[in-house]
Design a protein around this motif. Structure first.
Motif, PDB file in Angstrom:
ATOM      1  N   SER A  14      15.784 -21.044  26.693  1.00  0.00           N
ATOM      2  CA  SER A  14      16.618 -21.080  25.288  1.00  0.00           C
ATOM      3  C   SER A  14      16.383 -19.640  24.698  1.00  0.00           C
ATOM      4  CB  SER A  14      15.967 -22.026  24.490  1.00  0.00           C
ATOM      5  OG  SER A  14      14.653 -21.602  24.083  1.00  0.00           O
TER       6      SER A  14
ATOM      7  N   GLN B  28       6.840 -26.846  19.163  1.00  0.00           N
ATOM      8  CA  GLN B  28       8.279 -27.255  18.965  1.00  0.00           C
ATOM      9  C   GLN B  28       8.887 -27.012  17.760  1.00  0.00           C
ATOM     10  OE1 GLN B  28       9.848 -28.330  22.006  1.00  0.00           O
ATOM     11  NE2 GLN B  28      11.633 -28.010  20.620  1.00  0.00           N
ATOM     12  N   LYS B  29       8.130 -27.206  16.867  1.00  0.00           N
ATOM     13  CA  LYS B  29       8.525 -27.070  15.528  1.00  0.00           C
ATOM     14  C   LYS B  29       9.183 -25.359  15.390  1.00  0.00           C
ATOM     15  CE  LYS B  29       7.025 -26.585  10.745  1.00  0.00           C
ATOM     16  NZ  LYS B  29       5.651 -26.874   9.735  1.00  0.00           N
TER      17      LYS B  29
ATOM     18  N   GLN C 160      12.287 -24.344  17.281  1.00  0.00           N
ATOM     19  CA  GLN C 160      13.410 -24.483  16.544  1.00  0.00           C
ATOM     20  C   GLN C 160      13.792 -23.720  15.628  1.00  0.00           C
ATOM     21  OE1 GLN C 160      13.241 -28.833  15.534  1.00  0.00           O
ATOM     22  NE2 GLN C 160      13.382 -29.558  17.614  1.00  0.00           N
TER      23      GLN C 160
ATOM     24  N   GLN D 269      15.015 -20.028  16.823  1.00  0.00           N
ATOM     25  CA  GLN D 269      16.393 -20.231  17.404  1.00  0.00           C
ATOM     26  C   GLN D 269      16.412 -19.371  18.668  1.00  0.00           C
ATOM     27  OE1 GLN D 269      19.185 -19.521  14.219  1.00  0.00           O
ATOM     28  NE2 GLN D 269      17.403 -18.912  12.770  1.00  0.00           N
TER      29      GLN D 269
END
Length: 308
Positions: free
Chosen positions: A19, A282-283, A286, A289
């Motif tokens: 990502s 994981q927080k 996100q 980005q």
């Protein structure tokens, strides 16, 4: 001649993170407009735009140009404007970042002769272009900031520290000098734990500075297997866990402005990875980005990510 700046742990993390994206504008319209202006050789417009930025944003702008524009594009800007201002800073930074990216994968001794020549060429050109930049107030802070790393690489730790002091004397409430200083005073560059404690005591009452410097020193302690705060590695795990909780709580109340927040988010991510805190990791994945930052990942040129 140098020590690899990014640990095996972080390089592996980058490879396992599809990502991630290389965009040092962090989606900021003004930084993107600046890049367009330089690439279109609209140098007057670029100058007006970069002068309109506040200090931290200006550093982000120079990093963005140095990492996104080609050598020829930045050389064209210098040829047009003389290399004594932001044009020279961007090109000098570009040469320095090329070498920083190289340092992440090998040492000078293990490089080919062609790679060694390229490294030396970049070093000499970066120093020469930085020397040409005026010492006027408009450019002084940014010049001192870039000199911190330049002197660190050559082992001139006292000189690097003096450039840090000069930068923060002019702009005490800024983000980046403290981050660069937190790197250059470490034992691997010739610094020591006393210098680290001195820097911690000097940190301004700015949450984003304190959070990022502490996280950087925690991450680097894990990478080097040496507790840079003093004490044992078990002490480090306890301290890191406490700091992560405090920083997460702080970020839940107030988010730093501009691209600075992504530096902090990325440090939270890699530190959470170290400590096995999957929920916190994981927080912040996100929140980040996918944006990469110079710290903790080191410079990544667009073509490099495709090769990971």
């Amino acid at each position: 001649m140098f020590i690899g700046a990014v640990s095996f742990f972080i390089r592996n993390y980058l490879k396992r993170s599809p990502s991630l994206k290389v965009d040092y504008s962090f989606g900021n319209a003004n930084l993107l407009a600046l890049e367009v202006a330089v690439r279109a050789k609209q140098f007057k417009e670029a100058e007006v735009l970069i002068r309109s930025f506040e200090v931290n944003m200006r550093t982000l702008a120079i990093d963005h140009l140095a990492l996104t524009c080609t050598t020829l594009e930045l050389q064209s800007w210098v040829t047009s404007n003389g290399g004594t201002g932001y044009d020279g800073l961007a090109l000098a930074t570009h040469y320095g970042l090329l070498n920083w990216a190289f340092e992440q994968t090998k040492t000078f001794a293990n490089a080919t002769k062609t790679e060694q020549k390229a490294f030396t060429f970049n070093s000499e050109n970066g120093r020469q272009h930085l020397d040409l930049v005026e010492n006027s107030r408009s450019y002084f802070f940014e010049k001192q900031l870039r000199l911190i790393r330049l002197k660190m690489i050559t082992g001139e730790i006292d000189a690097a520290w003096n450039h840090f002091i000069a930068a923060t004397n002019q702009e005490p409430d800024t983000f980046f000098p403290y981050l660069y200083a937190a790197e250059c005073i470490q034992p691997k560059w010739g610094g020591d734990l006393n210098r680290i404690q001195k820097l911690i005591a000097m940190l301004p009452e700015l949450p984003e500075v304190r959070m990022c410097v502490m996280l950087k020193l925690i991450q680097d302690s894990f990478s080097q297997e040496e507790n840079l705060f003093g004490g044992t590695m078990d002490d480090l795990v306890t301290f890191a866990t406490e700091q992560l909780a405090l920083i997460d709580n702080e970020l839940s109340k107030e988010v730093p402005d501009s691209g600075i927040k992504y530096y902090i988010y990325n440090y939270v991510i890699v530190t959470s990875e170290r400590l096995g805190n999957k929920v916190l990791k994981q927080k912040y994945i996100q929140l980040a980005q996918g944006y990469t930052t110079l710290f903790p990942y080191g410079p990544i040129f667009p073509q490099e990510l495709a090769q990971m």
